[in-house]
Design a protein around this motif. Structure first.
Motif, mmCIF file in Angstrom:
data_model
loop_
_atom_site.group_PDB
_atom_site.id
_atom_site.type_symbol
_atom_site.label_atom_id
_atom_site.label_comp_id
_atom_site.label_asym_id
_atom_site.label_seq_id
_atom_site.Cartn_x
_atom_site.Cartn_y
_atom_site.Cartn_z
ATOM 1 N N ASN A 199 3.684 -0.491 -7.220
ATOM 2 C CA ASN A 199 2.548 0.092 -7.373
ATOM 3 C C ASN A 199 2.047 0.809 -6.420
ATOM 4 O OD1 ASN A 199 1.867 -1.359 -10.014
ATOM 5 N ND2 ASN A 199 2.425 -3.060 -8.818
ATOM 6 N N VAL A 200 2.101 0.454 -5.040
ATOM 7 C CA VAL A 200 1.823 1.438 -4.104
ATOM 8 C C VAL A 200 2.467 2.803 -3.953
ATOM 9 C CG1 VAL A 200 1.827 1.682 -1.349
ATOM 10 C CG2 VAL A 200 1.285 -0.425 -2.444
ATOM 11 N N GLY A 233 1.104 4.891 -6.960
ATOM 12 C CA GLY A 233 -0.160 4.972 -6.716
ATOM 13 C C GLY A 233 -1.150 4.219 -7.696
ATOM 14 N N HIS A 277 -3.487 1.501 -9.117
ATOM 15 C CA HIS A 277 -4.588 0.499 -8.449
ATOM 16 C C HIS A 277 -4.388 -0.878 -8.461
ATOM 17 C CE1 HIS A 277 -8.903 -0.285 -7.474
ATOM 18 N NE2 HIS A 277 -8.573 0.510 -6.605
ATOM 19 N N TYR A 278 -4.968 -1.637 -7.692
ATOM 20 C CA TYR A 278 -4.915 -3.015 -7.518
ATOM 21 C C TYR A 278 -5.553 -3.444 -8.936
ATOM 22 C CZ TYR A 278 -4.838 -7.882 -6.161
ATOM 23 O OH TYR A 278 -4.586 -9.382 -6.181
ATOM 24 N N PRO A 296 -8.323 -2.987 0.999
ATOM 25 C CA PRO A 296 -8.479 -2.632 -0.508
ATOM 26 C C PRO A 296 -7.030 -1.947 -0.822
ATOM 27 C CG PRO A 296 -10.362 -2.221 0.270
ATOM 28 C CD PRO A 296 -9.756 -2.337 1.556
ATOM 29 N N ASP A 297 -6.817 -0.684 -0.002
ATOM 30 C CA ASP A 297 -5.481 -0.059 -0.298
ATOM 31 C C ASP A 297 -4.257 -0.607 0.213
ATOM 32 O OD1 ASP A 297 -7.265 2.020 -1.316
ATOM 33 O OD2 ASP A 297 -7.643 2.947 0.529
ATOM 34 N N TYR A 298 -4.199 -1.680 0.334
ATOM 35 C CA TYR A 298 -2.841 -2.495 0.958
ATOM 36 C C TYR A 298 -2.269 -3.041 -0.388
ATOM 37 C CZ TYR A 298 0.414 -4.243 3.874
ATOM 38 O OH TYR A 298 1.774 -4.516 4.594
ATOM 39 N N ASN A 299 -3.272 -3.009 -1.632
ATOM 40 C CA ASN A 299 -2.651 -3.386 -3.053
ATOM 41 C C ASN A 299 -2.062 -4.758 -2.910
ATOM 42 O OD1 ASN A 299 -1.673 -2.786 -5.566
ATOM 43 N ND2 ASN A 299 -1.927 -0.513 -5.237
ATOM 44 N N VAL A 352 1.159 3.578 2.499
ATOM 45 C CA VAL A 352 -0.076 2.942 1.985
ATOM 46 C C VAL A 352 -1.194 4.262 2.085
ATOM 47 C CG1 VAL A 352 -1.872 1.175 2.626
ATOM 48 C CG2 VAL A 352 0.633 0.721 3.142
ATOM 49 N N LYS A 353 -1.807 3.994 0.976
ATOM 50 C CA LYS A 353 -3.021 5.094 0.740
ATOM 51 C C LYS A 353 -4.135 4.955 1.924
ATOM 52 C CE LYS A 353 -6.381 6.378 -2.802
ATOM 53 N NZ LYS A 353 -7.318 5.306 -3.200
ATOM 54 N N GLY A 354 -4.527 6.200 2.579
ATOM 55 C CA GLY A 354 -5.643 5.647 3.484
ATOM 56 C C GLY A 354 -5.036 5.436 4.970
#
Ligand code: NAI
Length: 272
Positions: free
Chosen positions: A100-101, A104, A106-107, A158-161, A205-207
């Motif tokens: 999923n990461v 892309g 989203h959680y 949050p972005d660690y999903n 990881v995003k961000g």
């Protein structure tokens, strides 16, 4: 600098993908401290070939294994004991991947087939590895097993999903299996909760750039590097930490106990 802390010790190191990998740095340090080991990674990761450079530098053999396959793990553990000439004293699980990461997702919109794959690779593989070691009685008394984790298991990033959930599961496996391994074979099991680190997995990881910088500014000692993580792991593999087990050990420059730091506050306060 070597202290011969791992002289005569044998082990398996999972997860050295390239020279940025935490497992790569750890393999170099274990070698410096006199330990011998087998390197392993997923067959697909081998195609990049970098692991052979590490193997040459550290006199190690490489055995491919998908850490989600019991058959691969059985083969890996049996062959490692043959190559190294006896039971194992240390194992490093340095494996993580979320589909999923990567894609892309989203959680709040997970693809559950991908969640399951990521959970199998990142969390259940640790149980599979330990169960195979346990059943084969492959660990020596006072051996040490370490897996790497991240603080998103306890707090929201949050972005660690879905990797946050995988890490929570991984940390729980360390405690649950650690009980049986300690009771039955005097083997310790711990997780190291490492600072954000610029590796292939980390940068995925995003961000990431934002949160590595934020963590650095929050931590009184600054972020811990991959080399420093390798040093810490050496202590856990050595005989100096025999009674440390079932722990999640923060290796993060103090980040996990901070509320806010002056450097972070300064970003929000107008100059007088
Ligand atoms: P990395 O990308 O260098 O290592 C991840 C490894 O997992 C790779 O070698 C990859 O080939 C391996 N892997 C993936 N699927 C596999 C499978 N099916 N079977 C066997 N191996 C497989 O990145 P890094 O950062 O060195 O990651 C190591 C560990 O450290 C991971 O558990 C990661 O979650 C953890 N960690 C990383 C942080 C970071 O910011 N980089 C922070 C805290 C923990």
């Amino acid at each position: 600098m070597s202290h011969n802390l791992l002289k005569g010790k044998r082990g398996i190191i999972f997860g050295a993908l390239d020279e940025n990998s935490i497992a790569w740095k750890t393999a170099e340090r274990v070698f410096e401290e006199g330990g011998s080991f087998v390197l392993t990674n997923a067959p697909v990761a081998m195609r990049m070939g970098a692991i052979n450079t590490l193997a040459e530098k550290t006199n190690a053999q490489v055995i491919p294994a998908d850490a989600t396959s019991l058959e691969d793990l059985e083969n890996l553990i049996e062959k490692s004991m043959e190559i190294l000439g006896g039971k194992l004293d240390f194992v490093l699980h340095s494996i993580g991947m979320s589909v999923n990461v990567r894609k892309g997702r989203h959680y709040t919109d997970l693809n559950y087939d991908w969640s399951q794959k990521g959970w199998d690779v990142s969390a259940l593989s640790f149980h599979k590895t330990m169960q195979t070691l346990y059943k084969k009685q492959a660990m020596s008394e006072w051996g040490s097993i370490v897996a790497l984790t991240y603080m998103a298991a306890q707090r929201v990033f949050p972005d660690y999903n879905d990797m946050a959930d995988n890490k929570a599961y991984l940390e729980s496996i360390a405690r649950s299996f650690g009980y049986f391994f300690g009771r039955d074979h005097k083997v310790r099991v711990n997780t190291i909760s490492q600072s954000p680190t610029p590796t292939t997995a980390g940068k995925g990881v995003k961000g990431f750039d934002g949160f590595i910088e934020y963590a650095d500014k929050m931590s009184p000692l600054g972020n811990a590097s991959a080399d420093e993580c390798a040093d810490y792991t050496i202590t856990l593999f050595s005989d100096l930490t025999k009674k440390v087990t079932l722990q999640n050990l923060f290796h993060d420059g103090g980040f996990s106990n901070m509320g806010v730091s002056q450097l972070v506050m300064d970003k929000f306060v107008d100059e007088e």
